[in-house]
Design a protein around this motif. Structure first.
Motif, short mmCIF file in Angstrom:
data_model
loop_
_atom_site.label_atom_id
_atom_site.label_comp_id
_atom_site.label_asym_id
_atom_site.label_seq_id
_atom_site.Cartn_x
_atom_site.Cartn_y
_atom_site.Cartn_z
N GLU A 190 0.83 -1.19 0.00
CA GLU A 190 0.00 0.00 0.00
C GLU A 190 0.87 1.24 0.00
O GLU A 190 1.88 1.29 0.68
N GLY A 215 -3.71 0.60 -2.87
CA GLY A 215 -3.05 -0.69 -2.69
C GLY A 215 -2.88 -1.45 -3.99
O GLY A 215 -3.53 -1.16 -5.00
N VAL A 235 -7.86 -4.77 0.53
CA VAL A 235 -7.39 -3.44 0.90
C VAL A 235 -8.34 -2.78 1.89
O VAL A 235 -7.92 -2.25 2.91
#
Lengths: 380, 262
Positions: A248, A282, A334
């Motif tokens: 990320e 991400g 994510v």
């Protein structure tokens, strides 16, 4: 609540000193000789408050009283807090010598916010407004201090996210206690010695303008200024999930870096895979073998960051050699990780709403001025 | 807690005889130097130096302990929390919280430094009468507003504590018991309120009395400072000590508790 030595980064410490010095000079402008004893009494109260413990369930907390300082001293509360913090540090070992500036900014900034909130009382005219606004000022003073402290921690590094959250949570508890104490005390003083309260003699219009202005300026600088500063540093973090390696890219306030080129490389720089981050900042890399990797993110304009991933971190990953993972899967993974981020934006919005309310109140009071006589029923 | 920090200013020692201006500057540098230390062994050396300063002044241990008790009271909870919240590799788990050695080292470091600094502060301000220290600050060009605020604050701390003691006795006599409830907090609010009213009124009287005696915001005094060579020699010794400590700390001879923080 004080920060100790050796926690904040040097730029934050230096910034704390600069802001503290500037605010002290500004808040001591045109100070009269006869004000000094009163400021000193409150400084002593602030110092002693550290020693007075109030029971709170199984434990006890000490009062901060910075909101009350703002209510009584107005802008002179800032130098009083600075001096009080200095004495607490030197005589009680509470806080740290290098961070006196930062602690004074946190607590004194809270006192100034409290003063702004307190001045808003001039916009209303109900009977117990001193109690209500005293309580609000007490609460806002402590809360603003907590937020400033959290900001200082987050400016130092994202690894202090947990502490920053704890700080805000702890201040939220103290906030309730302080609100009751400050409200009662302000109500008491309004009855017994109203001239001791800040802004008592301020002409209504000036007070009504100064209050919201102080609130808006302090909240604006306190919460918006770190924003661009924070946004200039890109951070990369990784999480090993079952589906692969989730990398990320985000800015320190938690904003994800969207549409950022992300690469997964071997430690010697050979690019294995490449992709663009999604809306959550991400990208999910499928992992073909458990080896050491390096991941980097390039958000253009000099925003670049990379992170080394040791093979040991990949123990739980299911190996696969597909080239790209399913987009829906990325979204799901994510958002699961992202759910823990610090709600600084929501808090900022909350403050914004408060400032807006203040502004609306100001406009309303301007209109009232034309219809009411000069006699204020609540001050003699 | 012994807040009358200058109770033992009348004793005679190398620190009591030291010119207060030179003492405040050099010991102040020492305090700042100690505050920036990053490794535990060096901080312990600073603590030893702090103990040394207090020993030289001859201030009784019981008196210092009264102050240190409060310092430790503030630091111990912090010391307990740090190992669990500091981001570092956890050594073992306690109730699902990782106990990090880095955090423990940082907690220890903070504690040792704080104690060293408080001891040094007691050596600085415990070795001269408070008013003499304030005049020294004034000679050092500290803004007069700050000096006046310090002096008044110092005075009011005792007044407040005395007043609080009297008021809380009166409250207990009337049967007040502290508890976790709204009532207690309201009483505390009123308590602070009447404490303030009493203090303001007293302050007013004192200030008027001062004005009538010609107070104009500056302190006129018969105290004259004369720095001799020995005063500067002591300053060189203290500054040299802290410079050595900082040098050893920066060389990286010892593991720092805050690797990668600066």
């Amino acid at each position: 609540m004080h920060i100790s030595d050796g926690i904040l980064s040097t730029p934050v410490i230096a910034g704390g000193w600069v802001v503290a010095a500037g605010l002290t000079a500004a808040c001591l402008r045109k100070v009269q000789l006869e004000e000094i004893p009163k400021i000193s009494v409150l400084t002593a109260v602030f110092f002693v408050a550290d020693l007075v413990h109030v029971p709170a369930g199984p434990t006890s907390v000490h009062l901060i009283l910075n909101g009350l300082m703002g209510v009584i001293l107005g802008i002179r509360a800032f130098p009083a807090v600075l001096l009080g913090v200095t004495l607490q540090t030197i005589l009680l070992g509470h806080g740290g010598v290098t961070v006196i500036g930062e602690n004074a900014v946190n607590l004194g900034g809270g006192a100034l916010v409290a003063f702004g909130v307190w001045q808003l009382r001039h916009l209303t005219r109900f009977k117990k407004r001193e109690v209500v606004f005293g309580a609000l000022a007490g609460a806002c003073g402590v809360f603003a201090s907590g937020m400033l402290m959290a900001t200082a921690l987050l400016l130092t590094g994202r690894e202090f996210l947990v502490q920053a959250k704890l700080v805000v949570a702890a201040h939220a508890v103290i906030m309730v206690l302080e609100a009751i104490v400050a409200g009662t005390c302000a109500g008491f003083l309004a009855k017994v010695k109203p001239e001791a309260l800040a802004g008592h003699r301020t002409p209504k219009r000036a007070a009504a303008a100064v209050g919201p202005a102080i609130v808006a300026v302090i909240i604006g600088t306190g919460l918006l200024a770190p924003h661009p500063a924070l946004a200039h540093k890109l951070l990369v973090d990784y999480t090993a999930v079952k589906e692969g390696l989730l990398v990320e890219a985000f800015f320190p306030d938690g904003t994800p870096a969207r549409n950022t080129t992300m690469r997964l490389m071997t430690p010697d720089g050979k690019v294995l895979r490449q992709g663009m981050t999604n809306d959550h900042g991400g990208f999910l890399f499928p992992v073909a073998e458990r080896a050491d990797y390096v991941a980097d993110a390039d958000a253009q304009m000099g925003h670049y960051a990379k992170v080394a991933i040791p093979a040991s971190a990949l123990a739980d990953v299911t190996l696969s050699d597909t080239t790209t993972a399913d987009a829906a899967e990325i979204e799901r993974t994510v958002s699961k990780v992202k759910a823990e981020a610090f709600p600084i934006r929501r808090v900022a919005i909350g403050f914004g709403v408060l400032a807006l309310l203040g502004g609306a109140g100001l406009v309303a009071s301007r209109r009232k001025r034309h219809t009411h006589s000069d006699l204020d029923p609540h001050t003699h | 807690m012994p807040l009358d920090i200058d109770r033992y200013a009348h004793l005679d020692s190398a620190i009591q005889r030291w010119d207060p201006r030179v003492k405040i500057v050099s010991m102040g540098l020492f305090v700042f130097g100690v505050a920036t230390l990053k490794s535990l062994p060096v901080a312990l050396a600073a603590l030893v130096a702090g103990i040394g300063f207090v020993r030289i002044t001859g201030i009784p241990v019981a008196f210092i302990w009264g102050a240190l008790r409060w310092v430790l009271l503030f630091l111990i909870p912090f010391f307990g929390i740090m190992p669990f919240t500091y981001p570092g590799p956890p050594v073992f788990d306690v109730l699902g919280l990782g106990f990090s050695m880095e955090g423990l080292r940082l907690g220890l470091l903070i504690m040792v430094k704080a104690v060293a600094i408080v001891l040094t502060a007691y050596a600085i301000f415990g070795s001269a009468r408070f008013d003499v220290s304030m005049i020294a600050l004034q000679r050092l060009k500290v803004p007069s507003i700050i000096v006046q605020m310090l002096l008044f604050t110092y005075r009011y701390i005792f007044v407040l504590i005395e007043e609080m003691r009297r008021m809380s006795t009166a409250m207990r006599v009337r049967g007040f018991v502290m508890g976790t409830n709204l009532y207690t907090l309201k009483v505390v609010g009123n308590f602070v309120g009447s404490l303030l009213v009493r203090s303001f009124e007293r302050t007013d009287r004192v200030h008027k009395a001062m004005l009538s005696k010609g107070y104009d915001g500056t302190f006129h005094t018969l105290v004259r400072f004369r720095a001799k060579d020995t005063d500067f020699a002591k300053a060189a010794l203290v500054v040299g000590t802290v410079a050595t400590l900082l040098a050893v700390d920066l060389v990286g001879f010892f593991q720092t508790a805050v690797a990668g923080w600066y």
